[in-house]
Enzyme design. Structure first.
Site, PDB file in Angstrom:
ATOM      1  N   ASP A 166       1.198  -1.259  -0.387  1.00  0.00           N
ATOM      2  CA  ASP A 166       0.170   0.008   0.452  1.00  0.00           C
ATOM      3  C   ASP A 166       1.338   1.657  -0.082  1.00  0.00           C
ATOM      4  OD1 ASP A 166      -2.613   1.531   0.530  1.00  0.00           O
ATOM      5  OD2 ASP A 166      -1.364   1.924   3.154  1.00  0.00           O
ATOM      6  N   ASP A 208       0.461   5.243   1.219  1.00  0.00           N
ATOM      7  CA  ASP A 208      -0.333   6.064   2.542  1.00  0.00           C
ATOM      8  C   ASP A 208      -0.412   5.483   3.485  1.00  0.00           C
ATOM      9  OD1 ASP A 208      -0.339   8.345   0.367  1.00  0.00           O
ATOM     10  OD2 ASP A 208      -2.516   8.106  -0.104  1.00  0.00           O
ATOM     11  N   HIS A 261     -11.247   5.700  -8.000  1.00  0.00           N
ATOM     12  CA  HIS A 261     -12.337   6.268  -7.999  1.00  0.00           C
ATOM     13  C   HIS A 261     -12.940   6.669  -6.232  1.00  0.00           C
ATOM     14  CE1 HIS A 261     -12.909   3.277 -10.967  1.00  0.00           C
ATOM     15  NE2 HIS A 261     -13.333   3.757 -11.662  1.00  0.00           N
TER      16      HIS A 261
END
Length: 188
Positions: free
Chosen positions: A12, A14, A96
């Site tokens: 991942d 952040d 999104h």
């Protein structure tokens, strides 16, 4: 899918690689690596791992930054890793918002599906390093081995693990840098 012998690690972004912000990281200037994260990525890369980043970036859908800003953040990350002698093979992102009903926003597995397709491999057993429940859930749904780091939202996520028996075997480390010896020993 074929077994390419690829040693993949999915990260991942952040809260794992860079400092997270509830107000969103909106520019390359705001994108600041966590202590030791760049060195950790470079060390894994030098050890023969293919490093791929999978990140939700709803700030795009929210109009908080544009694609050029996002690409500048990723270019900064890649350049910092390269100065340490490593490389990031690819960055996959979901543009999104939370209400867009897409298949790529974690905890759904669309980003991992895209990684499997791009690298013609399976994510089964691949370490997926995250700081949030949705990172780990996306990984588990594809058979990845979840690794939680306590940076970013990690401490809060660690408390939530007890309510998710499917994540009972999650390896937990203080930071990405602290997870490197485990990843090298188990998946190298």
């Amino acid at each position: 899918m074929t077994d390419t012998g690829l040693k993949l690690v999915i990260l991942d972004r952040d809260g794992v690689i860079n400092q997270d912000s509830d107000a969103f990281v909106k520019s390359a200037e705001q994108w600041q690596p966590l202590p030791g994260s760049i060195e950790a990525i470079a060390e894994l890369s030098r050890a023969g791992f293919t490093i791929v980043v999978a990140t939700n970036q709803s700030g795009l859908a929210r109009g908080l930054f544009d694609l050029d800003d996002l690409e500048a953040m990723h270019a900064k990350m890649a350049q910092l890793v390269e100065t340490q002698g490593g490389s990031v093979a690819a960055v996959f992102y979901c543009p999104h918002g939370p209400d867009d009903a897409c298949n790529c926003r974690k905890p759904k597995a669309g980003l991992i599906d895209a990684i499997e397709a791009e690298f013609d491999t399976s994510a089964q057993g691949v370490p997926l390093v995250g700081d949030s429940l949705r990172d780990l859930q996306a990984g588990i749904s594809k058979g990845c081995s979840p690794v939680l780091v306590l940076t970013g939202k990690g401490l809060k996520t660690q408390q939530a693990l007890k309510d998710h028996p499917e994540l009972a075997h999650t390896a937990v480390f203080d930071s990405l840098q602290d997870a490197v010896p485990h990843i090298k020993a188990i998946y190298g």
